[in-house]
Design a protein around this motif. Sequence first.
Motif: not given
Length: 745
Positions: A379-398
């Motif tokens: 699910p491309r769009s869903r994975c993109t949304a999940l990734l955006a959510n996680m990056r907003s939660r943990y902005p300093d993570s590589g």
Amino acid sequence: MSRLGGWLRGSTSKTSINPSPTGSQVDLRAQEIASIEHAMSSAAMIMNDDIDGAEERLRKGDSTFHSLGLGLCTFMRSILGFEKSIMMEASNRLNECENRAWAEMKKAQKESADTRKDRIYPPGSEHALILAEAQLMSAMVAVLHESLTEGIKGFYKLRKAFVTLDGIMESEGAYLKRRGLEPNVSKNKVAPPPPPSATMPGGFGDDDDEDLEFVDADEAHSGAQTPLKYEGHLAKETDIDKKLGDLSLNTDKSSPAPEKGVATTEQPAHAGFADGPDSDIFSDPIDIFIHSGANMCFGVLLLMISLVPPTFSRLLSIIGFKGDRERGIKMLWQSSQFDNINGAVAGLMLLVYYNGLLGFADILPTDEDVEKGAVVGYPRSRCTALLANMRSRYPDSGLWRFEEARNQGNRKDLPGAISILKSNTASKMRQVTALNSFELSLDSMYVGDYTGMRDSFLRCVELNDWSHALYYYLAGCAEIENYRDAYHAETKDEARIQLHRKKADELLRKAPTVAGKKQFMSRPMPFELFVARKVKKWEERSKALGVDLVDAVGVSPTQEMVYLWNGLKKMQAPELEKLGQALSWDRLTASEEARTKIKAETDEHAVREVCRAAIIRALGRFDEARSILEEVLVLDKLAFKGPTKDDYALPAATYEMAVLAWVEGQNPELRKASNTAAEKGSVSSKTTRTGEEAWMRKKLDDCQSWLDKVAKWEAFILDARVGMRVQTGLDTVRWYRREHGWAAV
């Protein structure tokens, strides 16, 4: 964790972190909630690349929740870096956590004064979950360990975790039934949990030794898995194939998608429950912890078991394990909606699965089918949304930047992926830097940046000790390509030619000397065996033909690796065309006589043709690809027997035939051409549809037939790697038959 935070504002005192054994039940409960909050917020720092900070905070608490967090810290270090010393530390911490959780669980069961009839989970369930999480992590570390004994212990712990989680989910299912949650009018069905066994009072495992022989887990027992939508209590089913056959991936489109949490395309609300953290059912902080954690753990467990190659999965089913990829994925999506460490780990596992493991697979539902709810697809769009959510939660993570790069690669944007990876080298966690370097190495290989490929793989040697043999070999392969480029250049630069020749020779000879140092359950890693056999083959050929080692190399080993890592899926047409050119026999550097002898070797020829057929198939020239593969499949199997032969070529060719059948059956243009031909013959539209369906069913049957052949193939050097693709293909075919109501041939 919004509701959890609301309970705990201002609770930061030391006593709130370390519950006192005295005091009222209300006070003890408040202290337990405070411990959960502190431990989970501390552990969440791991997902922001701050394991050291997480450990420092977690040491300030003395609860089982803090013990679990400390175990998670070393677990993450161990699985990201595959370092033996860290694996040992993780095992010790997790064993300590198991012992503490067991003691706390038994204490809670004996002392609980909570007699509410409407409670979701039995007393002590939060500690039972900690026990299961520790067992699951410990099992994963043990299986990745080099020792066979440790691996066997790991499977035993997986079994115990399975039983514990099964009991927790039984309790949850029973509560939902009492609340009268009935399924909406749809095809979705989920089998009910089996009745509690006599050895599981209280809803989860009650003794630590009585299940040693695994006698209570028959092959048909899949546990009570919670899907993304809870469907209530249905008629009891005991046959696992019937259960799987009843599952449907279509959702009730009349229900609106949730507006909060992770954006999805197939996540309808259901009685206020599917809203995840905003559910009116899971409002208690401890219930939130248990629900998000149980879904995460059981989801990981079911997904892990479903991914093992067919031959190994049959062994697991004998001892009581049967994975369920669809349910496991649904449970992970449910957990990922919660803004806590459980949700973050669930989200990470989903991205690892989609961006990593599914990146190797070819036989998958189309994007259109995924939008309709095909859980086995990507699910491309869903994975993109999940990734955006996680990056907003943990902005300093590589770590999330790394997953973002893999997401770009899966979208066929390799330059974009490389750009992200090159800017993502400053992580505070060395393990994340190592993962980033390895992915950069692969992507550089795919685009033909051989100098970048060499340097990145050599950087991997410095960053971790997962497989130095593979790193040196691939760096040597990059130098072979540099040598061949210099050798065939219009303007000869003898110094450059000799520089790359010498470096390639040095790296290739280095690889076998470090092979076998990393093992999996007392067996050498498959790719290290592959490397050792390859170099030995070239050394023997070098002596036989009287040429240097580098000149004895045949079909491009770099492009062979591109095929084995399925980099073809990430390439666009110009990149695929360039790849095909790199497979030309004209790239060899041996004399004409030696080159003729190399080309005459059956396994060498077969490897090249399989790689070439895969490229041509990726370019959409299906008939041409099939012709090439058919010529490979008629070769004598005995020609692939021997200590240095490339024995994977025939099963790989068989798998490629399955892929061809699948993509032809799913290709709209081919179906359109079939309809046009029927219309020209004055056939009615009904007959045309019948003919199209017959054609699609034939392609599906062909696909399964080829997959079944590979699944039953005798052992070969890379059977696990090919087997993962086969297993995913078989899951997809089963899903497609179920969706269309087509029985297997």
